[in-house]
Each structure stands twice: as structure tokens, then as C-alpha cells.
Design an enzyme around this catalytic site. Structure first.
Site, mmCIF file in Angstrom:
data_model
loop_
_atom_site.group_PDB
_atom_site.id
_atom_site.type_symbol
_atom_site.label_atom_id
_atom_site.label_comp_id
_atom_site.label_asym_id
_atom_site.label_seq_id
_atom_site.Cartn_x
_atom_site.Cartn_y
_atom_site.Cartn_z
ATOM 1 N N SER A 242 0.847 -1.193 0.000
ATOM 2 C CA SER A 242 0.000 0.000 0.000
ATOM 3 C C SER A 242 0.881 1.242 0.000
ATOM 4 C CB SER A 242 -0.910 0.013 1.227
ATOM 5 O OG SER A 242 -0.182 0.505 2.337
ATOM 6 N N LYS A 243 0.219 2.389 -0.119
ATOM 7 C CA LYS A 243 0.977 3.649 -0.197
ATOM 8 C C LYS A 243 1.853 3.867 1.020
ATOM 9 C CE LYS A 243 -1.353 6.510 -3.475
ATOM 10 N NZ LYS A 243 -2.365 7.462 -3.769
ATOM 11 N N ARG A 244 1.450 3.285 2.138
ATOM 12 C CA ARG A 244 2.256 3.454 3.362
ATOM 13 C C ARG A 244 3.621 2.762 3.237
ATOM 14 N NH1 ARG A 244 -1.440 1.071 7.240
ATOM 15 N NH2 ARG A 244 -2.853 1.169 5.497
ATOM 16 N N ASP A 245 3.712 1.785 2.355
ATOM 17 C CA ASP A 245 4.974 1.033 2.237
ATOM 18 C C ASP A 245 5.974 1.705 1.312
ATOM 19 O OD1 ASP A 245 3.911 -1.180 3.759
ATOM 20 O OD2 ASP A 245 2.650 -1.523 1.995
ATOM 21 N N GLY A 246 5.551 2.714 0.591
ATOM 22 C CA GLY A 246 6.447 3.358 -0.374
ATOM 23 C C GLY A 246 5.592 3.871 -1.507
#
Ligand code: GLU
Length: 469
Positions: A242-246
Site C-alpha cells: 500500500s501507499k504506506r509502504d512506499g
């Protein structure tokens, strides 16, 4: 000779997972002297937008994946799909279904209550001797394909080996909606067949679509291509990325200062390997890539690895190339007489082009403030005098000062004569030249700046007393 394609739906940016399947398809086509085609799956007009289409094309340009022929847009192929729908109706391989939304909902609820898989019950499927219900007035039918009622649909997946789906799992699915628009699996199968695609390489989130597409191929007498379903990219915790991972948008990697070579190298390894090799040039990828070596299990996104690869490529591409890339970050070195020295020095430590720009700015832009902690620690009583003496020594031989070695030659005796420890001289100078204590070698910076600039920066720092009060 493999003919492959990438077939994104333009609903947003190009996702890095998409770029990875595009890269695999591209490599396989190029390696086998085949063709790599691009098809935009834009039939869902409510979800598409032009900006997203442009974003895909731009991302392809940035990473340098070139496709063959013109881009196919599904929205421009509606007549073709209609022709095949008519053909299937005529041949009795598809039929009109007038079941209303309410009836379908009721059917689904009943099946759920009986713990059955939800599937169309064949009410409108024509059979020999079967009497169909009366057509409800004003109802617009959907078109359904006659799927095989028994048996198994099997194909050999290039990554997952033999895949079998019980026909009972695939119902008479809709191939055209009541407004005449063909549905997703129908058009994908037709396009792949008509575009001559021999190898469909795509994410394994499409695995359950494949038996449906095979049914279409068979109904239309098309040759079924080879399928390779690539396992997903997970985050380091094993969950969906997800966007939180990169970043997920390919163009964000550009904005964050990655080189396209690094991103492609990262993506090719994310799910595929060749022994324990980590660095692959495009030529090596082309030589070694084979979809049959794609991993069978999901891969794990690892930002550290991407940074490491990027640092490698920053160190190894030409300085001209770096100077050009840096222009996107408002850092202009072309025309600078010390361009080579600046880049040779700065690229050693940079993991991204942004870090590279920052370390270049530290050298070429005179500091306006000085790191307080460093100044307190290294600028003492006597430091000003020592710096003045040092500048005098350099100034006397100013015309001989060009290279690192020239500065070394004058500095070493000065240190010895004044019984200094290296940091006693170098840290105040480093702070004066760059504002901080962390920059690269002082000799290198001096050689890049030249004596006059060194003198002016040191004097300025002395004038401002290193911002100590
Ligand atoms: N349009 C689909 C997607 O963006 C891909 C379809 C395919 O590769 O078969 O996920």
C-alpha cells in the site's frame, strides 16, 4: 517468437506492480525477437480518464520501454466486439437473458441461504426441447455465453504449472450488458486473440478470469495463448503493498530521485532471479530473463534494496547523464568548469538524485549559516588566527593550487609545524566552506572551489564568528 502485451486500465497512475508485469512482457518479447504491444483497457468509461492514459505513456517513456505498433484502445474497438457477439448469438453459443436485477438478487440470496456458490441458474439458456419463459415487456436483455456445464478447464501456467478449474465454478457469464457494452473478460480474450498475443503475462489477481477467457477463445475458435500469472508484490509484513509502504506510482520514483535503470533492476529481481546476481543491465536482463524462472510465491517489497541499487547506478552512470538528470531537480552543472570533480565526489555517497543535489549544493552554494554544535566544538580561541595563517600560506602559492595533491602539499607541513591534529584545522574549514561537519574531504572541496572562493568563505565565517553568538 513471443508476442506479448501490457494491458493497463487507465484508472489512475501506473502502479509499480503493473510496470513489473510490463517489464516481464517486454523482456520476453524482445528476447525472443517477438513483439511487445500496448493496449489500453478503457471500456469502463466511468472510471477512465485521459490524464491516467497520459500517465501510463509518460511512465513508459521514462523507463524506456518501447512498444511495437500503435497503442490499441478498447474504446475504439466496440464494433469488433459487437461483431463477435452477433456471431456467437447466431451460432447458438451465446443467448439473451432477460432476468431482472431483482430476480438475480433473489437467486443470489437463495443460493447464499443454501450455502451454495452464487451462479446464474440457466433460466434463459436455450436447450433442445426446453421452453423458455415469455420475454418480459420492455426488458433489455444481457448476453450470456453458454459455458460448459461439466468437465474441467485446464491450462498449463508458465509459472504455476497445471491449473484446473471445475466448470461448475464458471457460470454462463455476461458478455454484453443490456446497453450493448461488452464485458471485461470477453473483450480481453478477443483482443489478445486478434492482436496475435502468444504469451499473456499478467498479475495472478487475474487467475480466476483465465477460465472465462478460455471459454471465449474456444467458443470463437481462437488459439488459446500461454498464460503466466505473476505472483503479487507484498509489503515486508506479507500484506498487500500500500501507499504506506512506499510509492506505488511509477512517476513518484522519478520525483523521488530514482534512476529508471535502478527501478527496472529492482522490479526484475522482485519476483525473478538468476542465481544470486543482483545487478542487471538491460542487456543482461534480455539475455537471462525467462518467465519460467519467475518465483512461484509473492515477493516482498524492500526499499533498502531499491536505494542500494539506485546508489549503484548513480555511481556508475556517466557524469553527463547525471548532470542531465539533475536538471529535473533544478541543479545545473552543465557549463560548470568543475562539473566532473563535483560529480565524482558527490556521487559516491548519494542514494538518490535528491541526495546528490543536496551534497552538490553543499559544495557549490556558499553557506549562509553554520552548524551550531560543530562550531561550538571546533571553533576555539586561536582558531581564527590559525585559519588566517593557513590562508596566508595558501595564498603565497595560490597559482600552484589546482588539484587535491596541490593542497595536500602545502597543508601537511602547516599541520606539522603548528603541531595540529587534523580535525583542529579541517573541521573549522569544513564548517566555513559547507556550513557543516559532515561534508566530503576538505581537500576535494578546496580543489573544486579554488583558492579565491575558499578564502572568501573562510573570511565570511570568521566575520560572522561562525554564528557562535
Ligand atoms: N486491464 C487489466 C489491469 O489493469 C489487465 C488485464 C490483463 O492483463 O489481462 O489489471
Amino acid at each position: 517468437m513471443a508476442i506479448t502485451r501490457f494491458a493497463p486500465s487507465p484508472t489512475g497512475y501506473l502502479h509499480i506492480g503493473g510496470l513489473r508485469t510490463a517489464l516481464y512482457s517486454y523482456l520476453w518479447a524482445r528476447k525472443t525477437n517477438g513483439e511487445f504491444k500496448l493496449r489500453i483497457e478503457d471500456t469502463d468509461t466511468s472510471r477512465n480518464n485521459d490524464a491516467a492514459m497520459e500517465a501510463i505513456i509518460n511512465a513508459f517513456d521514462w523507463v524506456g520501454l518501447n512498444y511495437d505498433g500503435k497503442v490499441e484502445y478498447q474504446s475504439k474497438r466496440l464494433d469488433i466486439y459487437k461483431k463477435y457477439i452477433d456471431q456467437l448469438l447466431e451460432e447458438g453459443k451465446a443467448y439473451r437473458c432477460y432476468m431482472s436485477r431483482e430476480e438475480l438478487d433473489a437467486l443470489r440470496e437463495e443460493q447464499m441461504a443454501n450455502k451454495q456458490t452464487s451462479r446464474y441458474d440457466g433460466t434463459w439458456r436455450p436447450e433442445d426441447g426446453k421452453v423458455l419463459p415469455a420475454i418480459p415487456e420492455g426488458a433489455e436483455p444481457v448476453i450470456r455465453i453458454k459455458s460448459p456445464e461439466e468437465g474441467v478447464i485446464t491450462f498449463i501456467d508458465g509459472i504455476k504449472s497445471t491449473m484446473s478449474f471445475d466448470c461448475i465454478e464458471v457460470d454462463d457469464f455476461v458478455i454484453a450488458r443490456s446497453n450493448g457494452m461488452p464485458t471485461y473478460n470477453f473483450v480481453v480474450a478477443i483482443d489478445d486473440a486478434l492482436m496475435g498475443i502468444t504469451d499473456v503475462i499478467r498479475g495472478d489477481d487475474h487467475l480466476t478470469n483465465t477460465p472465462k477467457q478460455i471459454i471465449i477463445y474456444e467458443a470463437l475458435g481462437f488459439t488459446v495463448p500461454k498464460f503466466c500469472h505473476v505472483p503479487m508484490i507484498n509489503n515486508p509484513q506479507g500484506k498487500k503493498l500500500s501507499k504506506r509502504d512506499g510509492a506505488l506510482d511509477v512517476m513518484d520514483y522519478k520525483r523521488q530521485g530514482y534512476l529508471p535503470e535502478a527501478l527496472l533492476n529492482f522490479l526484475v529481481r522482485l519476483g525473478w532471479s538468476n542465481k544470486d546476481q543482483e545487478i542487471f543491465s538491460m542487456d543482461e536482463m534480455l539475455e537471462l530473463f525467462d518467465p519460467s524462472n519467475i518465483n512461484k510465491s509473492a515477493s516482498s517489497y524492500n526499499e533498502e534494496k531499491l536505494l542500494w541499487l539506485n546508489a549503484h547506478y548513480i555511481k556508475n552512470v556517466s557524469n553527463d547523464r547525471l548532470a542531465k538528470e539533475l536538471e529535473s531537480f533544478d541543479c545545473y552543472l552543465n557549463g560548470h568548469d568543475k562539473k566532473e570533480m563535483i560529480l565524482d565526489l558527490s556521487k559516491e555517497r548519494a542514494q538518490t538524485l535528491i541526495e546528490l543535489k543536496e551534497s552538490i549544493s553543499k559544495i557549490i552554494d556558499a553557506p549562509t549559516t553554520y552548524e551550531a554544535k560543530g562550531s561550538r566544538k571546533f571553533v576555539k580561541e586561536g582558531t581564527a588566527q590559525m585559519l588566517e595563517n593557513y590562508l596566508n600560506i595558501l595564498e603565497q602559492k595560490k597559482d600552484t593550487l589546482h588539484l587535491v595533491a596541490d593542497y595536500e602539499l602545502l597543508t601537511k607541513p602547516f599541520i606539522e609545524e603548528h603541531k595540529l591534529k587534523f580535525p583542529e584545522l579541517f573541521q573549522p574549514i569544513r564548517i566555513a566552506l559547507t556550513g557543516g561537519t559532515q561534508a566530503p574531504s576538505v581537500y576535494d572541496i578546496m580543489a573544486i572551489l579554488g583558492f579565491d572562493e575558499v578564502k572568501s568563505r573562510v573570511n565570511k565565517a570568521l566575520e560572522l564568528n561562525f554564528n557562535k553568538e
